[in-house]
Design an enzyme around this catalytic site. Structure first.
Site, PDB file in Angstrom:
ATOM      1  N   ARG A  53       0.500  -1.365   0.423  1.00 29.82           N
ATOM      2  CA  ARG A  53      -0.267  -0.077   0.088  1.00 29.82           C
ATOM      3  C   ARG A  53       0.668   0.827   0.048  1.00 29.82           C
ATOM      4  O   ARG A  53       0.894   1.914  -1.036  1.00 29.82           O
ATOM      5  CB  ARG A  53      -0.946  -0.369   1.344  1.00 29.82           C
ATOM      6  CG  ARG A  53      -1.995   0.991   1.333  1.00 29.82           C
ATOM      7  CD  ARG A  53      -1.486   2.612   1.427  1.00 29.82           C
ATOM      8  NE  ARG A  53      -0.797   2.365   3.041  1.00 29.82           N
ATOM      9  CZ  ARG A  53      -0.984   3.587   3.487  1.00 29.82           C
ATOM     10  NH1 ARG A  53      -0.766   4.950   3.144  1.00 29.82           N
ATOM     11  NH2 ARG A  53      -0.520   2.888   4.759  1.00 29.82           N
ATOM     12  N   ASP A  54       1.069   1.670   1.246  1.00 35.09           N
ATOM     13  CA  ASP A  54       2.040   3.026   1.107  1.00 35.09           C
ATOM     14  C   ASP A  54       3.444   2.433   0.285  1.00 35.09           C
ATOM     15  O   ASP A  54       3.958   3.510  -0.985  1.00 35.09           O
ATOM     16  CB  ASP A  54       2.678   2.673   2.715  1.00 35.09           C
ATOM     17  CG  ASP A  54       3.110   4.535   3.056  1.00 35.09           C
ATOM     18  OD1 ASP A  54       3.515   5.047   1.954  1.00 35.09           O
ATOM     19  OD2 ASP A  54       3.549   4.586   4.475  1.00 35.09           O
ATOM     20  N   HIS A  82       4.884   3.880  12.682  1.00 37.43           N
ATOM     21  CA  HIS A  82       4.952   4.326  11.720  1.00 37.43           C
ATOM     22  C   HIS A  82       6.170   5.832  10.503  1.00 37.43           C
ATOM     23  O   HIS A  82       5.546   6.561  10.404  1.00 37.43           O
ATOM     24  CB  HIS A  82       3.456   4.353  10.182  1.00 37.43           C
ATOM     25  CG  HIS A  82       4.063   4.672   9.202  1.00 37.43           C
ATOM     26  ND1 HIS A  82       2.609   3.937   8.413  1.00 37.43           N
ATOM     27  CD2 HIS A  82       3.573   5.358   8.083  1.00 37.43           C
ATOM     28  CE1 HIS A  82       2.533   4.156   7.255  1.00 37.43           C
ATOM     29  NE2 HIS A  82       3.352   4.926   7.419  1.00 37.43           N
ATOM     30  N   CYS A  97       3.879   9.812   0.509  1.00 37.03           N
ATOM     31  CA  CYS A  97       3.061   9.877   0.211  1.00 37.03           C
ATOM     32  C   CYS A  97       2.723  10.535  -0.974  1.00 37.03           C
ATOM     33  O   CYS A  97       3.645  11.525  -0.598  1.00 37.03           O
ATOM     34  CB  CYS A  97       2.079  10.260   1.690  1.00 37.03           C
ATOM     35  SG  CYS A  97       0.613  11.062   1.161  1.00 37.03           S
TER      36      CYS A  97
HETATM   37  P1  HMG Z   1     -12.737  14.659  -2.831  1.00 35.15           P
HETATM   38  O1  HMG Z   1     -12.543  14.694  -3.774  1.00 35.15           O
HETATM   39  O2  HMG Z   1     -12.855  15.533  -1.523  1.00 35.15           O
HETATM   40  O3  HMG Z   1     -14.262  13.640  -2.320  1.00 35.15           O
HETATM   41  O4  HMG Z   1     -11.582  13.445  -3.057  1.00 35.15           O
HETATM   42  P2  HMG Z   1     -15.156  13.828  -2.524  1.00 35.15           P
HETATM   43  O5  HMG Z   1     -16.412  13.182  -1.749  1.00 35.15           O
HETATM   44  O6  HMG Z   1     -15.776  15.383  -3.268  1.00 35.15           O
HETATM   45  O7  HMG Z   1     -16.011  12.485  -4.429  1.00 35.15           O
HETATM   46  C1  HMG Z   1     -15.434  13.387  -5.638  1.00 35.15           C
HETATM   47  C2  HMG Z   1     -15.007  12.414  -6.861  1.00 35.15           C
HETATM   48  O8  HMG Z   1     -14.234  11.249  -5.598  1.00 35.15           O
HETATM   49  C3  HMG Z   1     -16.385  11.087  -6.699  1.00 35.15           C
HETATM   50  O9  HMG Z   1     -15.905  10.930  -7.659  1.00 35.15           O
HETATM   51  C4  HMG Z   1     -16.049  10.880  -6.193  1.00 35.15           C
HETATM   52  O10 HMG Z   1     -17.320   9.420  -5.941  1.00 35.15           O
HETATM   53  C5  HMG Z   1     -14.915   9.656  -5.688  1.00 35.15           C
HETATM   54  P3  HMG Z   1     -16.450  11.639  -9.412  1.00 35.15           P
HETATM   55  O11 HMG Z   1     -17.812  12.262  -9.250  1.00 35.15           O
HETATM   56  O12 HMG Z   1     -15.758  13.458  -9.774  1.00 35.15           O
HETATM   57  O13 HMG Z   1     -16.586  10.921 -10.178  1.00 35.15           O
HETATM   58  N1  HMG Z   1     -14.719   9.322  -4.623  1.00 35.15           N
HETATM   59  C6  HMG Z   1     -14.286   8.488  -4.330  1.00 35.15           C
HETATM   60  N2  HMG Z   1     -13.326   7.312  -5.091  1.00 35.15           N
HETATM   61  C7  HMG Z   1     -13.126   6.118  -4.328  1.00 35.15           C
HETATM   62  N3  HMG Z   1     -13.149   6.054  -3.356  1.00 35.15           N
HETATM   63  C8  HMG Z   1     -13.359   6.933  -3.149  1.00 35.15           C
HETATM   64  C9  HMG Z   1     -14.330   8.631  -3.046  1.00 35.15           C
HETATM   65  N4  HMG Z   1     -14.180   8.860  -2.507  1.00 35.15           N
HETATM   66  C10 HMG Z   1     -14.584   9.534  -2.952  1.00 35.15           C
HETATM   67  N5  HMG Z   1     -13.420   6.529  -1.349  1.00 35.15           N
HETATM   68  C11 HMG Z   1     -10.790  11.333  -1.510  1.00 35.15           C
HETATM   69  C12 HMG Z   1     -12.014  12.998  -1.095  1.00 35.15           C
HETATM   70  C13 HMG Z   1     -10.132  11.185   0.362  1.00 35.15           C
HETATM   71  C14 HMG Z   1     -11.423  10.219  -1.354  1.00 35.15           C
HETATM   72  C15 HMG Z   1      -9.766  11.981  -1.940  1.00 35.15           C
HETATM   73  O14 HMG Z   1      -8.573  13.335  -1.340  1.00 35.15           O
HETATM   74  C16 HMG Z   1      -8.644  10.927  -2.212  1.00 35.15           C
HETATM   75  O15 HMG Z   1      -8.651   9.544  -2.585  1.00 35.15           O
HETATM   76  N6  HMG Z   1      -7.274  11.248  -1.070  1.00 35.15           N
HETATM   77  C17 HMG Z   1      -6.169  10.586  -1.455  1.00 35.15           C
HETATM   78  C18 HMG Z   1      -5.510  10.323   0.055  1.00 35.15           C
HETATM   79  C19 HMG Z   1      -4.537   9.152  -0.092  1.00 35.15           C
HETATM   80  O16 HMG Z   1      -4.843   7.967  -0.721  1.00 35.15           O
HETATM   81  N7  HMG Z   1      -3.516   9.711  -0.055  1.00 35.15           N
HETATM   82  C20 HMG Z   1      -2.323   8.828   0.726  1.00 35.15           C
HETATM   83  C21 HMG Z   1      -2.582   7.392   1.652  1.00 35.15           C
HETATM   84  S1  HMG Z   1      -2.449   8.704   3.255  1.00 35.15           S
HETATM   85  C22 HMG Z   1      -0.367   7.887   3.527  1.00 35.15           C
HETATM   86  O17 HMG Z   1      -0.037   7.863   2.445  1.00 35.15           O
HETATM   87  C23 HMG Z   1       0.214   8.659   5.143  1.00 35.15           C
HETATM   88  C24 HMG Z   1       0.101   7.445   5.590  1.00 35.15           C
HETATM   89  O18 HMG Z   1       0.815   5.759   5.434  1.00 35.15           O
HETATM   90  C25 HMG Z   1       0.617   7.774   7.529  1.00 35.15           C
HETATM   91  C26 HMG Z   1       1.774   8.390   7.253  1.00 35.15           C
HETATM   92  O19 HMG Z   1       2.883   8.263   6.842  1.00 35.15           O
HETATM   93  O20 HMG Z   1       1.776   9.876   8.062  1.00 35.15           O
HETATM   94  C27 HMG Z   1      -1.374   6.537   5.860  1.00 35.15           C
HETATM   95 MG    MG Z   2       2.985   6.466   5.090  1.00 34.42          MG
END
Ligand code: HMG
Ligand code: MG
Length: 297
Positions: free
Chosen positions: A14-15, A207, A240
């Site tokens: 994933r990450d 993490h 990320c």
């Molecule tokens: P948004 O644009 O604010 O959401 O995204 P929305 O509710 O306004 O919807 C917009 C569009 O997204 C719509 O589609 C929804 O259906 C779709 P459209 O009508 O435009 O075709 N949508 C989705 N599609 C699939 N799955 C969903 C979903 N939700 C809405 N769940 C959202 C909000 C959170 C979805 C967006 O900002 C996003 O996907 N962000 C990516 C976040 C991410 O994956 N980041 C990396 C992981 S976090 C990380 O790495 C840190 C961690 O490792 C810890 C650390 O290291 O600190 C965990």
């Molecule tokens: Mg991370």
């Protein structure tokens, strides 16, 4: 003071892969990586994210990945679910455990999940409620616990506050993310001290990303305080997409080598783990970031 056994949460699929530049990694390669990680003895594998494929194209096959896993007894396969839509997708694909991911920094929350910290917590409440009804366990992440790419310093009290809200909400474990790897050992201890004042140590995980080469010393510092759950990524893959400059997670091989050298059990077979790391790096056509894999591989 060190724990006798540490649980490793393997986040490579994933990450590790979410930030991979270039072509989207094929589902079959992800599934083979997951199979090899299981064979190496990993009992917790974070496999996918149910996020917007427009935001994170590498996770666009989350349903196929989760659906393609042949579950092995005793192994947990988890997926990230930022909102109800993500959770619904994950439940449909048959996931048994999910993670919600918040942040201690307002600007990182906006960039990463497109909403404020307060709004994210509202969304998580809804995810939590639905997950509970489906009997699915929820892990919680707090990002930017030792610094934010947009805001710089983050107060340990802020981390503790967000972590506590997510814990009170029902997350069984809170993983503390040094998203851009800027922390140093005493800072890690101080941050953990603030959080463990609110949440029991057995419910906390570290993490740490290795951007500045500080992940192992930071881990040593928190292990010394009794923390016993570590997130890491095979071959040191990861980063990320919404944290500029965030390079890989600490390499699982390096963590396991250090722990075994300290006579701390992990249940992991290091040679098999190195071979899983070599498999994915061969597929990606790049060198491993694990020093231990380079030395022993
Ligand atoms: P948004 O644009 O604010 O959401 O995204 P929305 O509710 O306004 O919807 C917009 C569009 O997204 C719509 O589609 C929804 O259906 C779709 P459209 O009508 O435009 O075709 N949508 C989705 N599609 C699939 N799955 C969903 C979903 N939700 C809405 N769940 C959202 C909000 C959170 C979805 C967006 O900002 C996003 O996907 N962000 C990516 C976040 C991410 O994956 N980041 C990396 C992981 S976090 C990380 O790495 C840190 C961690 O490792 C810890 C650390 O290291 O600190 C965990
Ligand atoms: Mg991370």
């Amino acid at each position: 003071k060190f724990p006798r056994r540490v649980k490793i949460v393997e986040v490579g699929a994933r990450d590790g892969l979410q930030n991979e530049p270039g072509d989207v990694v094929a589902t079959s390669i992800k599934l083979e990586l997951i199979r090899r990680l299981e064979q190496a003895g990993l009992s917790y594998i974070e496999a996918a994210s149910f996020v917007s494929p427009k935001w994170v194209p590498q996770m666009g096959d989350a349903a196929e990945v989760i659906g393609g896993i042949e579950p092995k007894p005793g192994v947990t396969y988890a997926a990230l679910t930022p909102n109800l839509k993500g959770l619904e997708g994950a439940l449909e694909a048959g996931v048994k455990e999910v993670a919600i991911f918040g942040a201690a920094s307002e600007s990182f929350s906006q960039k990463n999940i497109n909403c404020s910290v307060a709004e994210s917590l509202n969304r998580f409440e809804a995810v939590m409620e639905r997950a509970k009804a489906a009997d699915v366990r929820v892990r919680g992440y707090v990002s930017t616990v030792m610094g934010c790419p947009y805001e710089g310093e983050i107060a340990p009290q802020k981390v503790a506050e967000v972590a506590d809200i997510m814990y009170q909400m029902g997350c069984y474990e809170i993983s503390l993310g040094d998203t851009i790897g800027v922390g140093t050992p005493l800072k890690a201890k101080r941050m953990l001290e603030a959080v463990s004042g609110k949440i029991p140590m057995p419910q906390l995980a570290a993490h740490f990303h290795d951007t500045y080469g500080q992940a192992l010393p930071n881990l040593l510092a928190v292990l010394e305080e009794g923390l016993a759950v570590v997130d890491s990524s095979v071959a040191g893959l990861g980063g990320c997409p919404y944290a500029k400059g965030a390079s890989g997670n600490v390499a699982t091989e390096d963590v396991v080598y250090m722990l075994h050298g300290m006579e701390i059990e992990t249940g992991i077979d290091l040679p098999k783990l190195i071979s899983a790391g070599n498999y994915i790096m061969d597929q990606l056509g790049r060198e491993t970031r694990s020093k231990v894999a380079r030395a022993l591989g």
